[in-house]
Scaffold this active site. Structure first.
Site, PDB file in Angstrom:
ATOM      1  N   HIS A   1     -17.285  64.256  60.408  1.00 25.80           N
ATOM      2  CA  HIS A   1     -15.987  63.596  60.109  1.00 25.80           C
ATOM      3  C   HIS A   1     -15.023  64.585  59.170  1.00 25.80           C
ATOM      4  O   HIS A   1     -15.475  65.900  58.803  1.00 25.80           O
ATOM      5  CB  HIS A   1     -16.861  63.440  58.228  1.00 25.80           C
ATOM      6  CG  HIS A   1     -17.996  62.181  58.792  1.00 25.80           C
ATOM      7  ND1 HIS A   1     -18.203  61.483  57.152  1.00 25.80           N
ATOM      8  CD2 HIS A   1     -18.266  61.631  58.952  1.00 25.80           C
ATOM      9  CE1 HIS A   1     -19.160  60.513  57.576  1.00 25.80           C
ATOM     10  NE2 HIS A   1     -19.500  60.759  58.664  1.00 25.80           N
TER      11      HIS A   1
ATOM     12  N   TYR B   1     -16.540  57.678  47.557  1.00 30.83           N
ATOM     13  CA  TYR B   1     -16.918  57.957  46.547  1.00 30.83           C
ATOM     14  C   TYR B   1     -16.366  57.375  45.856  1.00 30.83           C
ATOM     15  O   TYR B   1     -14.830  56.944  45.816  1.00 30.83           O
ATOM     16  CB  TYR B   1     -16.799  59.813  46.485  1.00 30.83           C
ATOM     17  CG  TYR B   1     -17.166  60.287  47.348  1.00 30.83           C
ATOM     18  CD1 TYR B   1     -18.166  60.915  46.962  1.00 30.83           C
ATOM     19  CD2 TYR B   1     -17.283  60.880  48.369  1.00 30.83           C
ATOM     20  CE1 TYR B   1     -19.275  62.139  47.298  1.00 30.83           C
ATOM     21  CE2 TYR B   1     -17.869  61.773  48.694  1.00 30.83           C
ATOM     22  CZ  TYR B   1     -18.894  62.024  48.115  1.00 30.83           C
ATOM     23  OH  TYR B   1     -20.021  63.265  48.913  1.00 30.83           O
TER      24      TYR B   1
ATOM     25  N   PRO C   1     -25.242  66.680  42.940  1.00 33.81           N
ATOM     26  CA  PRO C   1     -24.988  66.235  44.225  1.00 33.81           C
ATOM     27  C   PRO C   1     -23.835  65.962  44.774  1.00 33.81           C
ATOM     28  O   PRO C   1     -23.629  65.874  46.117  1.00 33.81           O
ATOM     29  CB  PRO C   1     -26.041  65.678  45.345  1.00 33.81           C
ATOM     30  CG  PRO C   1     -26.450  64.507  43.186  1.00 33.81           C
ATOM     31  CD  PRO C   1     -26.366  65.813  42.795  1.00 33.81           C
TER      32      PRO C   1
ATOM     33  N   LYS D   1     -22.876  70.122  47.802  1.00 37.21           N
ATOM     34  CA  LYS D   1     -22.887  71.871  47.743  1.00 37.21           C
ATOM     35  C   LYS D   1     -24.570  72.755  47.920  1.00 37.21           C
ATOM     36  O   LYS D   1     -24.651  74.024  48.198  1.00 37.21           O
ATOM     37  CB  LYS D   1     -22.489  72.696  47.444  1.00 37.21           C
ATOM     38  CG  LYS D   1     -20.363  72.332  47.291  1.00 37.21           C
ATOM     39  CD  LYS D   1     -20.138  72.790  47.809  1.00 37.21           C
ATOM     40  CE  LYS D   1     -18.832  72.033  48.334  1.00 37.21           C
ATOM     41  NZ  LYS D   1     -18.746  71.875  49.803  1.00 37.21           N
TER      42      LYS D   1
ATOM     43  N   TYR E   1     -14.341  70.856  49.757  1.00 37.58           N
ATOM     44  CA  TYR E   1     -15.239  69.806  49.987  1.00 37.58           C
ATOM     45  C   TYR E   1     -15.935  70.697  51.676  1.00 37.58           C
ATOM     46  O   TYR E   1     -17.397  70.367  51.874  1.00 37.58           O
ATOM     47  CB  TYR E   1     -14.585  68.289  50.253  1.00 37.58           C
ATOM     48  CG  TYR E   1     -15.911  67.768  50.247  1.00 37.58           C
ATOM     49  CD1 TYR E   1     -16.018  66.459  49.555  1.00 37.58           C
ATOM     50  CD2 TYR E   1     -16.392  67.101  51.615  1.00 37.58           C
ATOM     51  CE1 TYR E   1     -17.299  65.996  49.859  1.00 37.58           C
ATOM     52  CE2 TYR E   1     -17.271  66.236  52.050  1.00 37.58           C
ATOM     53  CZ  TYR E   1     -17.980  65.966  50.832  1.00 37.58           C
ATOM     54  OH  TYR E   1     -19.250  64.637  51.463  1.00 37.58           O
TER      55      TYR E   1
END
Length: 390
Positions: A72, A200, A292, A296, A384
């Site tokens: 991604h 998200y 979560p 990480k 991220y």
């Protein structure tokens, strides 16, 4: 039995450490209280940072990940149904790989068998001893017999509920914890993902996440109260709530189907200090837990053991204790940055009990700022995809 490094726990931290030590010519034995099927079957994270992907390649266990994983270049945020994309590749030069922890563990176990890495499964009553001396050892019971493994060092990679962390005395060990007042209800279904990249969602009814494990298997989550039960969430109710929180644009891509796994996971932020005491080192969930949201957990475990393997190689090859003496401080520097990001991202995307109109407006304002600011998007993307080792 004797070895140089006794590794307690055959999860991602323990297995990656075993492969790193094998590569450096350092002997290790892994002791695990569960069976291989149990460890490999645990449903866990599915987002690998760029550094984790590169490490698996270097260890020679990344071939299937490269074939079957989903790279991604970005991720999506939805605010009350309106979506915008963070182009991580353009902002940082890196992306992430979606490849489930179950698959990573399968690859690590298969390679361990091929390389002859010793793993003791179904070991009961595992316990480190004499970690404050230069002659530590680990004991366990298996098939009714007592076993002892003498070693130079013990690596506690046995998770949040393992025995290793408790071996650091109360007067030495500090623990920092926040338990979040909600959980994640997650399902797995054999349906194509709603979108090519993760979504998200921040919605007035709570958080949602559209994720995936493969081109034909989807992983979805919705925020729920901790006292909810699985029985409270039949599939139809879950799909309806997910689509409502994702919004019309994202929901249009959702394919409904029967779930084959459903669970409610609590969320917590947790760190213990130090991560080394005497001849014992902590790594992975034994030392820290992150919610979560920031993806990480497994990646932090990998970064811990990279630092630990480097320190142990320095000890054996260069006869220097500088690396092992500095391991805890070095690992914790990265841990706290990941904890900060996961805490911030959770606060940004979830609805907390007692959240009022002011707090809701502040969330919306911050998300609007991220949408319109390249600098803010870069900060999010850098964290991220994974900060470098320090």
């Amino acid at each position: 039995m004797r070895t140089q490094i006794a590794i307690i726990g055959a999860g991602p931290a323990g297995l990656v450490l075993a492969h790193l030590l094998h590569r450096a010519g350092i002997d290790a034995v892994v002791v695990e209280r569960r069976s291989r099927d149990y460890v490999e079957g645990r449903v866990r994270a599915g987002v690998l940072e760029q550094g984790t992907v590169e490490l698996l390649d270097r260890l020679g266990v990344g071939a299937r990940m490269r074939r079957e994983g989903l790279p991604h270049a970005g991720t999506n945020l939805a605010v009350d149904g309106e979506m915008f994309r963070i182009d991580m590749q353009a902002l940082t030069g890196s992306g992430i790989m979606v490849y489930g922890q179950q698959e990573v563990m399968r690859d690590l176990f298969d390679a361990a068998e091929e390389r002859g890495l010793p793993i003791v499964f179904e070991a009961e009553e595992v316990q480190p001893h004499d970690i404050g001396t230069d002659r530590p050892h680990v004991t366990w019971r298996r098939d009714g017999a007592e076993h002892r493994l003498d070693c130079d060092f013990v690596a506690g990679c046995d998770g949040f509920h393992g025995v290793s962390r408790g071996c650091i005395p109360d007067g030495v060990r500090q623990e920092f914890e926040r338990v979040y007042p909600f959980g994640w209800l997650g399902i797995l279904a054999e349906v194509p993902p709603a979108a090519h990249e993760l979504i998200y969602a921040n919605h007035e009814r709570g958080f949602a996440l559209a994720s995936m494990r493969s081109a034909g298997r989807s992983r979805y989550y919705v925020q729920c109260p901790l006292d909810d039960r699985i029985e409270d969430w039949p599939d139809d109710r879950f799909w309806d709530e997910l689509c409502l929180r994702l919004g019309p644009q994202a929901a249009a891509g959702v394919t409904r189907g029967r779930s084959f796994e459903k669970s409610i996971a609590p969320l917590r932020s947790f760190v213990t200090e130090p991560m080394r005491h005497g001849r014992l080192f902590l790594a992975g969930d034994a030392a820290h837990i992150v919610p979560p949201t920031g993806a990480k957990g497994m990646n932090l475990a990998v970064s811990d053991v990279v630092m630990l393997a480097e320190a142990l190689a320095e000890f054996y090859q260069d006869k220097s204790a500088a690396g092992i003496d500095g391991y805890s401080a070095r690992a914790l520097a990265r841990v706290w940055k990941a904890e900060r990001f996961s805490w911030w991202f959770t606060g940004l995307t979830h609805r907390f009990p007692g959240t009022g109109p002011l707090e809701r407006r502040l969330q919306q304002a911050e998300l609007a700022y991220i949408k319109g600011s390249r600098a803010a998007q870069t900060t999010l993307a850098e964290n991220y995809v994974g900060l470098p080792l320090v």
